[in-house]
Design a protein around this motif. Structure first.
Motif, PDB file in Angstrom:
ATOM      1  N   ARG A 144       0.763  -1.059   0.312  1.00  0.00           N
ATOM      2  CA  ARG A 144      -0.056   0.045  -0.148  1.00  0.00           C
ATOM      3  C   ARG A 144       0.866   1.157  -0.100  1.00  0.00           C
ATOM      4  NH1 ARG A 144      -3.209  -2.994   3.720  1.00  0.00           N
ATOM      5  NH2 ARG A 144      -5.182  -3.545   3.059  1.00  0.00           N
ATOM      6  N   GLN A 174      -7.010 -10.049  -1.416  1.00  0.00           N
ATOM      7  CA  GLN A 174      -7.532  -8.880  -0.748  1.00  0.00           C
ATOM      8  C   GLN A 174      -7.263  -7.594  -1.550  1.00  0.00           C
ATOM      9  OE1 GLN A 174      -6.642  -8.569   3.298  1.00  0.00           O
ATOM     10  NE2 GLN A 174      -6.928  -6.229   3.345  1.00  0.00           N
ATOM     11  N   GLU A 178      -8.746  -4.514  -3.473  1.00  0.00           N
ATOM     12  CA  GLU A 178      -8.887  -3.070  -3.057  1.00  0.00           C
ATOM     13  C   GLU A 178      -8.020  -2.182  -4.232  1.00  0.00           C
ATOM     14  OE1 GLU A 178      -6.282  -2.982   0.509  1.00  0.00           O
ATOM     15  OE2 GLU A 178      -7.934  -3.932   1.668  1.00  0.00           O
ATOM     16  N   GLU A 181     -10.697  -1.359  -6.847  1.00  0.00           N
ATOM     17  CA  GLU A 181     -11.654  -0.466  -6.384  1.00  0.00           C
ATOM     18  C   GLU A 181     -10.952   0.841  -6.385  1.00  0.00           C
ATOM     19  OE1 GLU A 181     -14.785  -0.784  -5.252  1.00  0.00           O
ATOM     20  OE2 GLU A 181     -14.636  -2.663  -6.512  1.00  0.00           O
TER      21      GLU A 181
END
Length: 326
Positions: A144, A174, A178, A181
């Protein structure tokens, strides 16, 4: 955040004067699209991405972004974000300092840097992690941070070179959700390199399947899976049965085949193996003549009763087969 269309116009790249990595590839990627380059190792997908980024210069052909020819522009003038598989974070810098690096190189004023770093960390759900070092983060959190560092410069194009490859399966799934999106919310044009078929099918608006430096097929995930054009694409994407009828080739997915009584079936045979996969069982059936067939038998909650040695019949609809070019 703005986005930009990308066009590769007959680009080729050779290494050491003899290894043809990319062979006259032409691609049109729409602004705001999640576009994946998919293929096995050595197919040319990463080299194609690096030519978009400017890390490699094509031997021939041109690269256009937003309608502008950027083939000869250096990397630092291409205004793109990039996320690598290794993440390439500075271990001695904090999360905030890592994310701010590109803005400092662009000499953005300090108050603007602080605002944009905070916004980028909020986008990837890392608010409160500003003072941590990369070594204090999990693999998913490091991913991230790398993503926030690429997005903070607000690029029209985001390039991702197998950024989820180092994650375990559950975390990878996961992060797939993410990242997709986030891309949809920001509207950035995202070019994603992967060798994982399921990953490309799950995330992409369109996919280019590459093989030996060439593009075999471009299409939506549904088109690539349901209507493969060549034998390579059919073989590479999921399980497949290749049927030879005279000189023609036909592809048939295992889930399209029904198990019926042997009498009156298109093919009758014996179950060789039965691999339980949770919601389904993948059977390998050996007909009396010809190659084995893969059959995916779905079931709800309990394991199907088909076992090695059982006699079964196979049936399918003609509309479920796909003719292949070769």
């Amino acid at each position: 955040m703005t986005s930009a269309a990308i066009k590769l116009d007959r680009v080729s790249k050779t290494f050491d004067g003899r290894v043809l990595a990319v062979d006259s590839v032409t691609l049109d990627i729409a602004a705001g699209e999640f576009f994946s380059l998919l293929g096995p190792s050595g197919c040319g997908k990463t080299t194609s991405l690096r030519m978009i980024a400017g890390f490699e210069h094509p031997d021939s052909g041109r690269v256009h972004v937003g309608g502008n020819d950027i083939t000869d522009l250096p990397v630092h003038r291409r205004d793109m974000g990039m996320v690598f598989q290794s993440y390439a974070l500075f271990p001695h810098r904090t999360v905030a300092e890592n994310v701010a690096f590109g803005l400092r190189m662009r000499e953005v004023p300090k108050p603007e840097i602080e605002r944009r770093v905070a916004a980028a960390l909020a986008q990837v759900a890392l608010t409160g992690f500003e003072t941590r070092k990369p070594g204090q983060l999990s693999g998913g959190q490091q991913q991230r941070v790398a993503l926030a560092r690429a997005l903070v410069v607000e690029p029209p194009v985001l390039l991702c070179d197998e950024p989820l490859g180092a994650l375990d399966r559950k975390l990878r799934q996961q992060m797939q959700f993410e990242l997709k999106e986030l891309q949809k919310r920001l509207g950035v044009t995202l070019v994603f390199v992967t060798h994982d078929q399921e990953e490309a099918l799950a995330m992409s608006d369109r996919i280019a399947v590459m093989n030996r430096g060439k593009v075999e097929q471009v299409g939506t995930p549904t088109e690539i899976y349901e209507r493969p054009r060549t034998r390579f694409v059919a073989d590479f994407i999921g399980e497949i049965n290749i049927l030879e009828v005279g000189s023609s080739l036909t592809a048939l997915r295992p889930e399209k085949i029904r198990l019926v009584a042997p009498a009156g079936a298109r093919l009758a045979g014996t179950v060789e193996t039965a691999n339980y996969l949770g919601g389904s069982t993948l059977l390998r059936v050996r007909p009396a003549t010809g190659p084995s067939m893969l059959v995916r038998e779905t079931h709800a909650g309990e394991r199907a009763s088909r076992m090695p040695g059982d006699a079964v019949g196979l049936a399918w609809n003609d509309t479920d087969t796909v003719s292949l070019e070769g």
